[in-house]
Design a protein around this motif. Structure first.
Motif, PDB file in Angstrom:
ATOM      1  N   GLY A 195     -35.921 -48.395 -19.574  1.00  0.00           N
ATOM      2  CA  GLY A 195     -37.242 -47.082 -19.583  1.00  0.00           C
ATOM      3  C   GLY A 195     -37.501 -46.312 -20.768  1.00  0.00           C
ATOM      4  N   SER A 196     -35.948 -45.962 -21.260  1.00  0.00           N
ATOM      5  CA  SER A 196     -35.611 -45.001 -23.145  1.00  0.00           C
ATOM      6  C   SER A 196     -37.179 -46.200 -23.942  1.00  0.00           C
ATOM      7  N   LEU A 197     -36.397 -47.206 -23.738  1.00  0.00           N
ATOM      8  CA  LEU A 197     -37.494 -47.912 -24.660  1.00  0.00           C
ATOM      9  C   LEU A 197     -39.461 -47.157 -24.574  1.00  0.00           C
ATOM     10  N   LEU A 198     -39.352 -47.416 -23.651  1.00  0.00           N
ATOM     11  CA  LEU A 198     -41.237 -47.226 -23.045  1.00  0.00           C
ATOM     12  C   LEU A 198     -41.075 -45.835 -22.995  1.00  0.00           C
ATOM     13  N   ALA A 199     -40.317 -44.918 -22.689  1.00  0.00           N
ATOM     14  CA  ALA A 199     -40.051 -43.485 -23.625  1.00  0.00           C
ATOM     15  C   ALA A 199     -40.802 -43.331 -25.413  1.00  0.00           C
ATOM     16  N   ARG A 200     -39.720 -44.102 -25.542  1.00  0.00           N
ATOM     17  CA  ARG A 200     -40.128 -43.860 -27.746  1.00  0.00           C
ATOM     18  C   ARG A 200     -41.462 -44.297 -27.736  1.00  0.00           C
ATOM     19  N   GLU A 201     -42.441 -45.450 -26.603  1.00  0.00           N
ATOM     20  CA  GLU A 201     -43.410 -45.880 -27.356  1.00  0.00           C
ATOM     21  C   GLU A 201     -44.400 -45.166 -26.410  1.00  0.00           C
ATOM     22  N   SER A 202     -44.314 -44.194 -25.547  1.00  0.00           N
ATOM     23  CA  SER A 202     -45.159 -43.306 -24.842  1.00  0.00           C
ATOM     24  C   SER A 202     -45.494 -41.927 -25.039  1.00  0.00           C
ATOM     25  N   PRO A 203     -45.908 -40.671 -24.701  1.00  0.00           N
ATOM     26  CA  PRO A 203     -45.847 -40.017 -24.513  1.00  0.00           C
ATOM     27  C   PRO A 203     -45.740 -38.968 -23.502  1.00  0.00           C
ATOM     28  N   LEU A 204     -45.814 -40.091 -22.291  1.00  0.00           N
ATOM     29  CA  LEU A 204     -45.904 -40.211 -20.852  1.00  0.00           C
ATOM     30  C   LEU A 204     -44.699 -40.110 -20.394  1.00  0.00           C
ATOM     31  N   VAL A 205     -43.919 -40.720 -20.289  1.00  0.00           N
ATOM     32  CA  VAL A 205     -42.727 -41.298 -20.015  1.00  0.00           C
ATOM     33  C   VAL A 205     -41.878 -41.010 -20.503  1.00  0.00           C
ATOM     34  N   VAL A 206     -40.927 -40.129 -19.412  1.00  0.00           N
ATOM     35  CA  VAL A 206     -39.328 -39.588 -19.155  1.00  0.00           C
ATOM     36  C   VAL A 206     -38.267 -40.644 -19.140  1.00  0.00           C
ATOM     37  N   SER A 207     -36.996 -40.846 -19.695  1.00  0.00           N
ATOM     38  CA  SER A 207     -36.444 -41.903 -18.840  1.00  0.00           C
ATOM     39  C   SER A 207     -34.818 -41.209 -19.057  1.00  0.00           C
ATOM     40  N   GLU A 208     -35.202 -39.431 -18.825  1.00  0.00           N
ATOM     41  CA  GLU A 208     -33.928 -39.060 -18.354  1.00  0.00           C
ATOM     42  C   GLU A 208     -33.385 -38.483 -16.957  1.00  0.00           C
ATOM     43  N   LEU A 209     -32.271 -38.227 -16.492  1.00  0.00           N
ATOM     44  CA  LEU A 209     -32.030 -37.793 -15.510  1.00  0.00           C
ATOM     45  C   LEU A 209     -32.624 -35.643 -16.158  1.00  0.00           C
ATOM     46  N   SER A 210     -32.413 -35.832 -17.262  1.00  0.00           N
ATOM     47  CA  SER A 210     -32.947 -33.706 -17.294  1.00  0.00           C
ATOM     48  C   SER A 210     -33.948 -33.463 -17.092  1.00  0.00           C
ATOM     49  N   THR A 212     -36.841 -35.733 -15.251  1.00  0.00           N
ATOM     50  CA  THR A 212     -36.823 -35.383 -14.183  1.00  0.00           C
ATOM     51  C   THR A 212     -38.192 -34.650 -13.297  1.00  0.00           C
ATOM     52  N   HIS A 213     -38.178 -33.398 -13.831  1.00  0.00           N
ATOM     53  CA  HIS A 213     -39.330 -32.065 -13.713  1.00  0.00           C
ATOM     54  C   HIS A 213     -39.742 -31.641 -14.823  1.00  0.00           C
ATOM     55  N   ASP A 214     -40.353 -32.581 -15.277  1.00  0.00           N
ATOM     56  CA  ASP A 214     -40.925 -32.300 -16.590  1.00  0.00           C
ATOM     57  C   ASP A 214     -42.340 -32.206 -16.336  1.00  0.00           C
ATOM     58  N   PRO A 215     -43.255 -31.198 -16.537  1.00  0.00           N
ATOM     59  CA  PRO A 215     -44.609 -31.062 -15.837  1.00  0.00           C
ATOM     60  C   PRO A 215     -45.596 -32.433 -17.111  1.00  0.00           C
ATOM     61  N   GLY A 216     -45.980 -33.326 -15.783  1.00  0.00           N
ATOM     62  CA  GLY A 216     -47.145 -33.891 -16.747  1.00  0.00           C
ATOM     63  C   GLY A 216     -46.847 -35.477 -16.694  1.00  0.00           C
ATOM     64  N   LYS A 217     -45.595 -35.400 -16.776  1.00  0.00           N
ATOM     65  CA  LYS A 217     -44.181 -36.092 -17.292  1.00  0.00           C
ATOM     66  C   LYS A 217     -44.440 -38.063 -15.705  1.00  0.00           C
ATOM     67  N   VAL A 218     -43.755 -39.193 -16.283  1.00  0.00           N
ATOM     68  CA  VAL A 218     -43.417 -39.628 -15.528  1.00  0.00           C
ATOM     69  C   VAL A 218     -42.441 -40.738 -16.074  1.00  0.00           C
ATOM     70  N   PHE A 219     -41.418 -40.136 -14.589  1.00  0.00           N
ATOM     71  CA  PHE A 219     -40.132 -40.490 -14.968  1.00  0.00           C
ATOM     72  C   PHE A 219     -39.811 -42.254 -14.050  1.00  0.00           C
ATOM     73  N   ILE A 220     -39.041 -43.128 -15.403  1.00  0.00           N
ATOM     74  CA  ILE A 220     -38.867 -44.374 -14.594  1.00  0.00           C
ATOM     75  C   ILE A 220     -37.209 -44.249 -14.105  1.00  0.00           C
ATOM     76  N   ASP A 221     -37.249 -43.489 -12.622  1.00  0.00           N
ATOM     77  CA  ASP A 221     -35.687 -43.392 -12.383  1.00  0.00           C
ATOM     78  C   ASP A 221     -35.004 -44.569 -11.769  1.00  0.00           C
ATOM     79  N   TYR A 222     -33.946 -44.421 -12.601  1.00  0.00           N
ATOM     80  CA  TYR A 222     -33.140 -45.819 -12.845  1.00  0.00           C
ATOM     81  C   TYR A 222     -31.713 -45.160 -11.752  1.00  0.00           C
TER      82      TYR A 222
END
Length: 291
Positions: A195-210, A212-222
């Motif tokens: 998830g962290s690698l994908l977040a580096r490649e895509s501004p759409l992705v977030v991978s950290e619990l903090s 989770t609720h960022d508007p307009g983002k897609v959280f990869i929940d681990y």
């Protein structure tokens, strides 16, 4: 089917009670759905400890989670005893390994059936790895699909075959079947690293619990990759107004475009091909992934 009718070993009760008010679907409709889909869903339930979400008064009323088998559970229902540290007592989980048990659960208004990511023969060793793709509004299912397809490509580059299903709500679940010998700390760290690698490649992705609720983002929940945590079972109903299903789909159909609202109690047919037919014969080992 009249009240009090026996179906297999189960005497059905309150069959006319409305479970999905928007569609006027009754408990009998729920029973018939689970009986119809039994050949598909039982493959995913049979050797796992179930966590139920029950809605005795229908999905528009509050439901409740249930881990411990309720009073009056028939002797023919298989149970698995596990000592819960948090509850400080033994719990008796239901094991749904037959159509009769599935019908009994539906008769209890167990709408949602949740499964852990490990089988009962080794409940501390996951046989499934889960990427829970969770869009945060205004992002929605379409953004979730974009992330799922990018994730599939990254996993393929790592030599891994993945399977995908709708969550039955706004998200998607990407699953990898595992060879034996893993612990949840390993799978959780792997999902977090990818998830962290994908977040580096895509501004759409977030991978950290903090985040989770960022508007307009897609959280990869681990975090669901933990012992005794669960995911909604493939083919389980969801407690939504439109009676959606957590539906396994092919990557090809996901790429062409699907609407998760098309997979419902009313539309799902047992004769449809099962995109997850090869799930348990496709076990894999995980490569090392650096952050």
């Amino acid at each position: 089917m009249p009240e009090g009718k026996k179906l297999g070993r189960v005497v059905l009760t309150n069959t006319s009670r409305v479970m999905y008010p928007e569609l006027n679907l009754t408990k009998l409709d729920v029973v018939e759905y689970y009986l119809r889909i039994a050949p598909h869903i039982l493959r995913h339930l049979g050797n796992r400890a179930l966590v139920l979400q029950r809605f005795p008064d229908g999905v528009s009323a509050p439901g409740f989670y249930e881990k411990d088998a309720p009073g009056g559970t028939p002797a023919w229902v298989h149970l698995y005893r596990h000592h819960s540290v948090s509850a400080r007592r033994d719990l008796h989980y239901i094991v749904c390994d037959s159509p009769d048990t599935l019908i009994w659960l539906a008769n209890l208004a167990a709408i949602e059936l949740n499964i852990p990511l490990a089988r009962l023969d080794d409940p501390e060793s996951p046989d499934l790895l889960l990427f829970d793709i969770d869009p945060e509004p205004p992002a929605g299912f379409r953004e979730g699909v974009t992330v799922a397809l990018a994730l599939r490509e990254m996993l393929a580059d790592l030599g891994l075959v993945s399977f995908v299903k709708t969550s039955g709500k706004k998200g998607l679940h990407v699953v990898i079947p595992l060879a034996g010998g893993y612990r949840f700390s390993h799978t959780r760290n792997f999902v977090h690293a990818v998830g962290s690698l994908l977040a580096r490649e895509s501004p759409l992705v977030v991978s950290e619990l903090s985040q989770t609720h960022d508007p307009g983002k897609v959280f990869i929940d681990y975090l669901q990759n933990s012992a005794w945590k669960t995911m909604i079972a493939p083919y389980s109903l969801r407690a939504t107004g439109t009676a959606t299903v957590s539906a396994p789909v092919s990557w090809e159909d996901l790429s062409r475009g699907i609407d998760p609202g098309d997979f419902t109690l009313q539309t799902f047919r047992a004769e449809d091909a099962d995109p997850w037919m090869d799930l348990y014969t496709s076990t894999q080992r995980l490569p090392e992934v650096g952050k």
